[in-house]
Every structure is written in structure tokens, then in C-alpha cells.
Enzyme design. Structure first.
Site, PDB file in Angstrom:
ATOM      1  N   ASP A  88       0.706  -1.268   0.003  1.00 19.14           N
ATOM      2  CA  ASP A  88      -0.064   0.038   0.073  1.00 19.14           C
ATOM      3  C   ASP A  88       0.790   1.291  -0.026  1.00 19.14           C
ATOM      4  O   ASP A  88       0.612   2.154  -0.669  1.00 19.14           O
ATOM      5  CB  ASP A  88      -0.832  -0.183   1.113  1.00 19.14           C
ATOM      6  N   GLU A  89       2.027   1.233   0.778  1.00 21.05           N
ATOM      7  CA  GLU A  89       3.055   2.307   0.635  1.00 21.05           C
ATOM      8  C   GLU A  89       3.334   2.608  -0.622  1.00 21.05           C
ATOM      9  O   GLU A  89       3.734   3.783  -1.060  1.00 21.05           O
ATOM     10  CB  GLU A  89       4.247   1.691   1.766  1.00 21.05           C
TER      11      GLU A  89
END
Length: 159
Positions: A88-89
Site C-alpha cells: 500500500d505504501e
């Protein structure tokens, strides 16, 4: 790397010079400490999410830190994709690259850039396990982010 951090063409509203994305279990005890020490010795302020609590998604604090960094360094390692948090980062980092032209520097640490790009080999197996119960939309965003970051010229520490 230093010239990217000090580039005057980047936002002067940056809070951090560098945002570091990494899978702690792979790099925390050795490689990461060398990277951090090198950055600190040059006076480069890095955001490292060492003490953040893990949640279901990358929260506003982390998204803000990514956006407020001049450069993102992604330390891609064999278990990077075992963490939906890391993936997600990475999606957020690649959005900042596209939207704000934020430079991204991938470092391939004991992983083949081709395996990252194509999600194959052991790297791909770990990725498939993380994707097991995710929606197609999430999996596609992660795949695209991995393909895109692997297409950027970076550093290969596979050996």
C-alpha cells in the site's frame, strides 16, 4: 542520491528529504542501519516508520509523510511483498511520482529486478500469498506499482 535530495526543483514545503519504504524483517538488522547512517552523516532527514502501529491500510499520517518527502527510497527485498502495508505504501509512493514528479529510487536488496517487475520466482510466490484474499482492484494496483518501480533505474544489491 544526494543531488536529488537537495534539488531546488522539488517542493520547498518538504518536511523530509527522504521517505524510506522497507520490509523490516529483511533489512532492519543490517542493511537499513547502513542506509540510515549514510543519510544522517550527510545531514539528510529521513522518515522511517519504525514505530508506527500497523493497521488495515496506510493511514493519513503515512500518506502525509510520503507527500512531504522530496525523494522516496524503496528497499525491495525478498519479503517486501509479504506485507500489504509495504505494498500500500508503494502504491502511494508511485502516485506521488506520477502526480507530483517525486523522484523514486529503488534499491533491489537480494532480489532480482526482473522478479519484482514480473512478480515471479520466490518474490512472486510471496506476493501471491499476500494477494490471496484481496480484491482484484487491490491486486492490480499492487502489480502496477511493482512493475513501475522495477522499471526505474536503481541500485541492485542482489550479490
Amino acid at each position: 542520491m544526494l543531488s536529488m535530495a537537495s534539488s531546488s526543483s522539488l517542493s520547498c514545503n518538504s518536511k523530509y528529504d527522504v521517505f524510506l519504504s522497507f520490509r523490516g524483517e529483511d533489512v532492519r538488522k543490517g542493511f537499513l542501519s547502513h542506509v540510515r547512517k549514510g543519510l544522517e552523516s550527510e545531514g539528510i532527514i529521513a522518515f522511517v516508520d519504525d514505530n508506527m502501529e500497523r493497521g488495515e491500510s496506510v493511514g493519513p499520517l503515512l500518506v502525509g509523510a510520503i507527500k512531504q518527502s522530496r525523494v522516496a527510497i524503496v528497499l525491495l527485498s525478498s519479503n517486501y511483498t509479504s506485507s500489504s502495508w509495504c505494498l500500500d505504501e508503494l502504491v502511494e509512493i508511485m502516485k506521488c511520482r506520477d502526480e507530483y514528479k517525486q523522484p523514486v529510487l529503488p534499491i533491489f536488496y537480494k532480489v532480482d529486478p526482473s522478479d519484482v517487475r514480473k512478480q515471479k520466482g520466490d518474490f512472486g510466490k510471496v506476493f501471491d500469498e499476500t494477494c490471496a484474499r484481496k480484491t482484484e482492484e487491490v491486486k492490480e494496483a499492487w502489480r502496477k506499482a511493482l512493475e513501475d518501480v522495477a522499471g526505474i533505474a536503481g541500485y541492485d544489491f542482489s550479490n
